[in-house]
Enzyme design. Structure first.
Site, short mmCIF file in Angstrom:
data_model
loop_
_atom_site.label_atom_id
_atom_site.label_comp_id
_atom_site.label_asym_id
_atom_site.label_seq_id
_atom_site.Cartn_x
_atom_site.Cartn_y
_atom_site.Cartn_z
N GLY A 55 0.88 -1.17 0.00
CA GLY A 55 0.00 0.00 0.00
C GLY A 55 0.91 1.22 0.00
N ALA A 56 0.67 2.15 -0.94
CA ALA A 56 1.62 3.24 -1.16
C ALA A 56 2.03 4.00 0.12
CB ALA A 56 1.05 4.19 -2.22
N ARG A 97 10.27 -1.48 -5.18
CA ARG A 97 9.06 -1.48 -6.02
C ARG A 97 9.02 -0.15 -6.80
NH1 ARG A 97 3.58 -3.33 -3.34
NH2 ARG A 97 3.17 -4.00 -5.46
N GLN A 204 -5.65 -8.89 -2.27
CA GLN A 204 -5.65 -7.88 -1.20
C GLN A 204 -7.07 -7.53 -0.77
OE1 GLN A 204 -3.79 -7.74 -3.95
NE2 GLN A 204 -1.85 -6.71 -3.66
N ASP A 245 -1.41 4.55 -6.57
CA ASP A 245 0.03 4.42 -6.34
C ASP A 245 0.82 5.57 -6.94
OD1 ASP A 245 -1.12 1.56 -6.12
OD2 ASP A 245 0.80 1.58 -5.06
O1 MRU Z 1 0.54 -4.13 -4.56
P1 MRU Z 1 -0.07 -3.37 -3.43
O2 MRU Z 1 -0.88 -4.23 -2.52
O3 MRU Z 1 0.95 -2.54 -2.69
O4 MRU Z 1 -1.06 -2.36 -4.14
C1 MRU Z 1 -1.74 -1.43 -3.35
C2 MRU Z 1 -2.69 -0.58 -4.10
O5 MRU Z 1 -2.81 -0.65 -5.31
C3 MRU Z 1 -3.41 0.47 -3.30
O6 MRU Z 1 -4.67 0.72 -3.84
C4 MRU Z 1 -2.60 1.76 -3.30
O7 MRU Z 1 -1.27 1.53 -2.93
C5 MRU Z 1 -3.18 2.78 -2.39
S1 MRU Z 1 -3.05 2.38 -0.69
C6 MRU Z 1 -3.75 3.63 0.19
#
Ligand code: MRU
Length: 362
Positions: A55-56, A97, A204, A245
């Site tokens: 999650g960002a 990432r 997720q 992201d």
């Molecule tokens: O691969 P992830 O689980 O890190 O992807 C997360 C997402 O795409 C979320 O929607 C995004 O990071 C926003 S979190 C507030």
């Protein structure tokens, strides 16, 4: 005594005493709540790459505390030596990432501390780094709350809300971004009905969003990704809230793979799609979505991960992008901590940053 739920745990925290970053290992959820301590650059990198923390905004906070923990291990009082080692570790963490801009955003904030404090002794710079990481985390909480307030104005009691992936508390320090209006509405008796896409291939939505919303008493229904058109056609969805992201200057938005499908279908059914975006996720240096680096992940995530046995023929070609870009035309609004940006985004996003500057936060 009330039982502890996932909502009582901090997604990321600094363990000062042991010089470690403590996270919930999200790959084990919802079956097991396991906290793990990260001390080395390799452990931090792996945790980010393997989505133990994800999650960002949460990645940004973990990286900020992570680079602090690594900086206290740099055993020198010589600034130049400290700086060289710091930059090396920072670049390594940054490579975990590519898509979520929060990773480099947080690490660059930490680097700025090292550069602007260069006249100070190294031990004092380390203390400033700890304070900066804590500030990034505290700001994240306030920002999510603000996004919740602005987001809540876009819906009404009893509405159906669809969300994709996890942009919840587990993806931030608290409240989440896309879930912030839901949690706030929950506190205020809005009685939302939430649909959570399971979010293939890493689930997720099923493992994290459904888990945290259910633990909070929100009315949540889990659906497979290919069911969103059905619930929309049935008239059960009044708005889509998702996280992101990286938002480009023109409003094109990278988020978890599948978001653009949801947005296209929602447009067809006349349902507004709102992107919940802290300004730390908006990247005005990226002109359009075409410039966003989309992470490609291993084929095993599609063919066998989560299954008892492999579910695809050996040797089959697999395409596994972790994110997609939702074109700005499909987005009804971008909900930030400074208000809701509307099309044309090239103008409105700049205005959001002007507000941020006027508030003294740049
Ligand atoms: O691969 P992830 O689980 O890190 O992807 C997360 C997402 O795409 C979320 O929607 C995004 O990071 C926003 S979190 C507030």
């Amino acid at each position: 005594m009330q039982q502890k739920t996932i909502m009582d745990y901090e997604t990321v925290r600094l363990d000062e005493e042991n010089g470690a970053v403590v996270i919930i290992d999200q790959t084990k959820l919802p079956g097991k709540i396991e906290l793990i301590s990260l001390k080395t650059a390799q452990e931090l990198w792996d945790a980010i790459y393997l989505l133990k923390v994800r999650g960002a905004p949460a990645i940004g906070v973990a990286a900020a505390y992570g680079i602090y923990v690594l900086s206290i291990q740099i055993d020198t009082e010589d600034y130049e030596t400290f700086y060289r080692e710091f930059v090396k570790q920072k670049e390594y963490l940054d490579s975990a990432r590519p898509t979520a801009v929060n990773l480099s955003w947080a690490l660059n904030r930490m680097l700025r501390v090292v550069e602007t404090q260069r006249e100070k002794p190294v031990f004092a710079i380390k203390e400033k780094l700890r304070q900066e990481a804590a500030a990034i985390q505290e700001e994240d909480i306030l920002v999510c709350k603000k996004i919740g307030e602005y987001g809540l104005e876009l819906v009404k009691p009893g509405d159906g809300i669809l969300t994709h992936c996890n942009a919840g508390q587990l993806a931030t320090s608290k409240y989440g971004t896309a879930t912030a209006p839901i949690y706030l509405g929950q506190e205020r008796g809005y009685g939302f009905r939430v649909f959570a896409d399971e979010t293939r291939p890493l689930l997720q939505g099923a493992r994290l969003t459904a888990f945290e919303l259910q633990s909070s008493g929100v009315d949540v229904t889990l659906i497979c990704d290919n069911m969103s058109a059905t619930v929309m056609k049935n008239g059960w969805v009044n708005a889509v809230f998702v996280g992101c992201d990286r938002v480009a200057a023109n409003g094109d938005t990278a988020n978890k793979i599948g978001t653009s499908v949801v947005a296209a279908v929602a447009k067809y059914y006349g349902i507004p799609v709102y992107i919940c975006a802290p300004t730390s996720t908006i990247d005005l240096n990226t002109a359009t979505g075409a410039e966003i680096n989309i992470e490609q992940r291993p084929a095993e995530e599609v063919t066998e991960m989560w299954y008892q046995q492999r579910m695809a023929p050996e040797g089959v070609k697999v395409f596994n992008p972790a994110f997609d870009v939702t074109d700005h035309e499909l987005i009804a609004g971008i909900v930030t901590e400074y208000g809701v940006a509307r099309a044309p985004y090239t103008e409105s996003l700049k205005e959001i940053f002007r507000k941020k500057e006027n508030a003294g936060n740049i």
